[in-house]
Design a protein around this motif. Structure first.
Motif, mmCIF file in Angstrom:
data_model
loop_
_atom_site.group_PDB
_atom_site.id
_atom_site.type_symbol
_atom_site.label_atom_id
_atom_site.label_comp_id
_atom_site.label_asym_id
_atom_site.label_seq_id
_atom_site.Cartn_x
_atom_site.Cartn_y
_atom_site.Cartn_z
ATOM 1 N N UNK A 98 30.629 48.355 37.498
ATOM 2 C CA UNK A 98 31.374 47.114 37.264
ATOM 3 C C UNK A 98 31.440 46.828 35.777
ATOM 4 N N UNK A 99 32.569 46.323 35.312
ATOM 5 C CA UNK A 99 32.677 46.062 33.873
ATOM 6 C C UNK A 99 33.545 44.869 33.532
ATOM 7 N N UNK A 100 34.363 44.389 34.464
ATOM 8 C CA UNK A 100 35.316 43.347 34.100
ATOM 9 C C UNK A 100 34.664 41.959 34.083
ATOM 10 N N UNK A 101 35.415 40.997 33.545
ATOM 11 C CA UNK A 101 34.867 39.655 33.434
ATOM 12 C C UNK A 101 34.904 38.906 34.762
ATOM 13 N N UNK A 102 35.882 39.235 35.582
ATOM 14 C CA UNK A 102 35.934 38.570 36.877
ATOM 15 C C UNK A 102 35.954 39.616 37.990
ATOM 16 N N UNK A 103 35.542 39.192 39.151
ATOM 17 C CA UNK A 103 35.536 40.076 40.311
ATOM 18 C C UNK A 103 36.959 40.543 40.609
#
Lengths: 287, 269
Positions: free
Chosen positions: A96-101
């Motif tokens: 996982x790497x993004x700011x939002x799911x």
């Protein structure tokens, strides 16, 4: 329509002292619509095997074809074939790497070049499949979630690609029993509702025996057993050498039968086992 | 993929060179590197090359591995040759346009590149024949005398050990995350520099998170075992110089003496 492996051999770090042949002349055919569980001890080559199924590893020898297309052709068809196979790695929450799911699950579909609408729908569907409420979770950071929830987000990220074959490598590793049951339940639901082909890697027979339509037992880089769960359980000797156990339910039933209780020892769930044992005991009381 | 890279480079074996005390190996490599700069003549370069060839033969490291360690540096070597060939003033042998090749330039270029190659080969021989743990152990012992003036030798060595220990782990992690993102359609190999830098984000963010997590876990594990630095620590394998090592020092000394002799008698051949 199937994934087919012909004489596939893979060697790590060839021509160095660290050389190791992880899988050795594997021949397999996985049909569409199957629920295959690949079981084996640590180091039996199961993870290496599944990484061949979507072209991440290139076999040292042999060929892997998906629906008739060789995954390592240099054509667009090979790329399309690879994208038919979705892969959930061990501890997928580490990717996982993004700011939002929402953004994280949308990463895969975005790479496919889909329209915003289509991406939106796919994210919603994927979150629904893994049991995460869209309104509640979509805009939250994936790093604030619990381990089990993070794993579901990561699995949703692969499901959003809408692959025809879904590979899961130890999806329950490191989860508590409840998280494990939930993940497996969701996988079974996905399998039953969408007709997707599931290939599940595990080292725990108990987890997968109930769900899978076919078991493949790996040992020392080779396929040692291949068949329906009941067929496989009839070979306790081979299972023992492969280092995997018959599920406790089956082991108990077998033991009872050996001691003379007239029961069917080819059952896989606890409920069935309870039923057959009580009837058997009831019959004995009568006489 | 990435795990095929031989970083840390240790190539296990049982040769004479492998069995030398790591301290002896480090000191000899430093002496050799220093002595490379003594040599000026073809004769001394031949001697140095012969020395390296002998050590290479003794180490039974396949030459292909050595070639592999030279590979990333061949551009620098080529550049060195180029600069020397074209910029050294002297008797002109060949001319095109504003560039002129001189005899001295050719000679300088050849010698300098040989120097570089020998440097790289010798230092990679050190890392090929010495396990990283032995290497840091040796460095700790060699730095020990400087502890009196406040150099934290043990802490430095511990930091190095930990860093080395985590190189393969992080490589593996990188490999895994890369595969996972590729399975989600990430493309690390195409596009211009900006796009490629952007495509690294899905790789770097998870990698940093896991590196910090691992560092944290390791710190806790060390504290839980009451680790508190180097004072009064004993070790399982004490380093010990043996006859072999003294022989190696002696051999090195003879080698340097011959080089010095060549420098002052033979002059420039």
């Amino acid at each position: 329509m199937s994934i087919s492996l012909k004489n596939v051999t893979y060697t790590y770090m060839p021509k160095t002292p660290f050389e190791k042949t992880a899988i050795d002349t594997i021949n397999l055919e996985i049909q569409r619509g199957e629920f295959v569980a690949i079981i084996g001890h640590t180091g039996s080559g199961k993870s290496t095997l599944v990484q061949h199924l979507n072209g991440i590893l290139k076999p040292t020898q042999g060929t892997v074809t998906v629906d008739g297309v060789d995954l390592h052709d240099k054509k667009a068809a090979a790329k399309a074939a690879r994208s038919k196979v979705g892969m959930v790695f061990q501890y997928p929450e580490h990717q996982l790497f993004e700011e939002t799911i929402y953004a994280d699950i949308a990463f895969g579909p975005k790479n496919l070049g889909l329209t915003e609408d289509e991406i939106d729908q796919r994210v919603k569907r994927a979150m629904n499949f893994v049991g995460l409420d869209f309104d509640q979770y979509a805009q939250r950071s994936p790093f604030q979630l619990s381990g089990g929830q993070m794993r579901r987000v990561a699995i949703a990220g692969v499901i959003a690609l809408e692959p025809e074959y879904l590979i899961l490598d130890e999806p329950s590793a490191g989860l508590d029993p409840r998280g494990r049951d939930e993940i497996f339940q969701e996988i079974v639901q996905l399998y039953q509702s969408s007709g997707i082909t599931v290939i599940l890697v595990s080292h725990n027979m108990e987890d997968v025996a109930k769900m899978a339509t076919r078991l493949i037992v790996m040992n020392g880089g080779k396929v040692s057993l291949d068949g329906s769960p009941l067929e496989v359980f009839r070979e306790p000797e081979k299972l023992k050498t492969a280092g995997v156990d018959v599920p406790p339910v089956t082991a108990l039933l077998r033991l009872l039968k050996l001691r003379g209780l007239p029961i069917d020892d080819s059952l896989l769930t606890i409920d069935e086992a309870v039923a057959t044992i009580t009837t058997a005991l009831g019959e004995r009381k009568e006489c | 993929m990435l795990t095929d890279i031989t970083l840390g480079q240790y190539f296990p074996g049982k040769s004479l060179i492998h069995q030398l005390d790591p301290r002896a190996k480090i000191i000899c490599v430093f002496l050799f590197i220093a002595s490379i700069f003594i040599g000026e003549s073809y004769a001394s370069y031949a001697l140095m090359a012969g020395f390296v060839a002998l050590v290479l033969a003794l180490s039974s490291i396949p030459p292909a591995m050595i070639a592999k360690s030279l590979k990333p540096l061949w551009i620098i070597i080529l550049l060195t040759v180029g600069i020397h060939v074209f910029t050294t003033p002297g008797r002109v042998v060949y001319e095109f346009g504003f560039l002129s090749v001189t005899e001295e330039g050719l000679r300088q270029g050849f010698l300098m590149s040989t120097r570089l190659v020998l440097l790289i080969v010798v230092s990679s021989l050190l890392t090929y024949t010495t396990s990283p743990i032995a290497l840091t152990d040796a460095i700790e012992r060699l730095l020990k005398p400087f502890e009196k003036v406040g150099l934290p030798a043990h802490e430095l060595a511990m930091m190095m050990t930990i860093a080395l220990r985590f190189i393969p782990t992080l490589l593996e992690e990188t490999d895994r995350i890369m595969k996972a993102q590729m399975a989600r359609g990430a493309d690390f190999a195409s596009g211009n520099i900006l796009r490629r830098a952007q495509s690294m984000i899905p790789l770097l963010v998870p990698l940093f998170i896991s590196a910090f997590r691992r560092a944290d876990e390791l710190a806790i594990a060390m504290e839980a075992r009451c680790y508190r630095g180097g004072e009064n620590r004993t070790r399982m394998k004490e380093l010990q110089h043996t006859g072999r090592d003294w022989a190696a020092y002696g051999f090195m000394l003879v080698f340097i003496l011959i080089l010095v002799y060549l420098k002052f008698t033979a002059g420039k051949l």
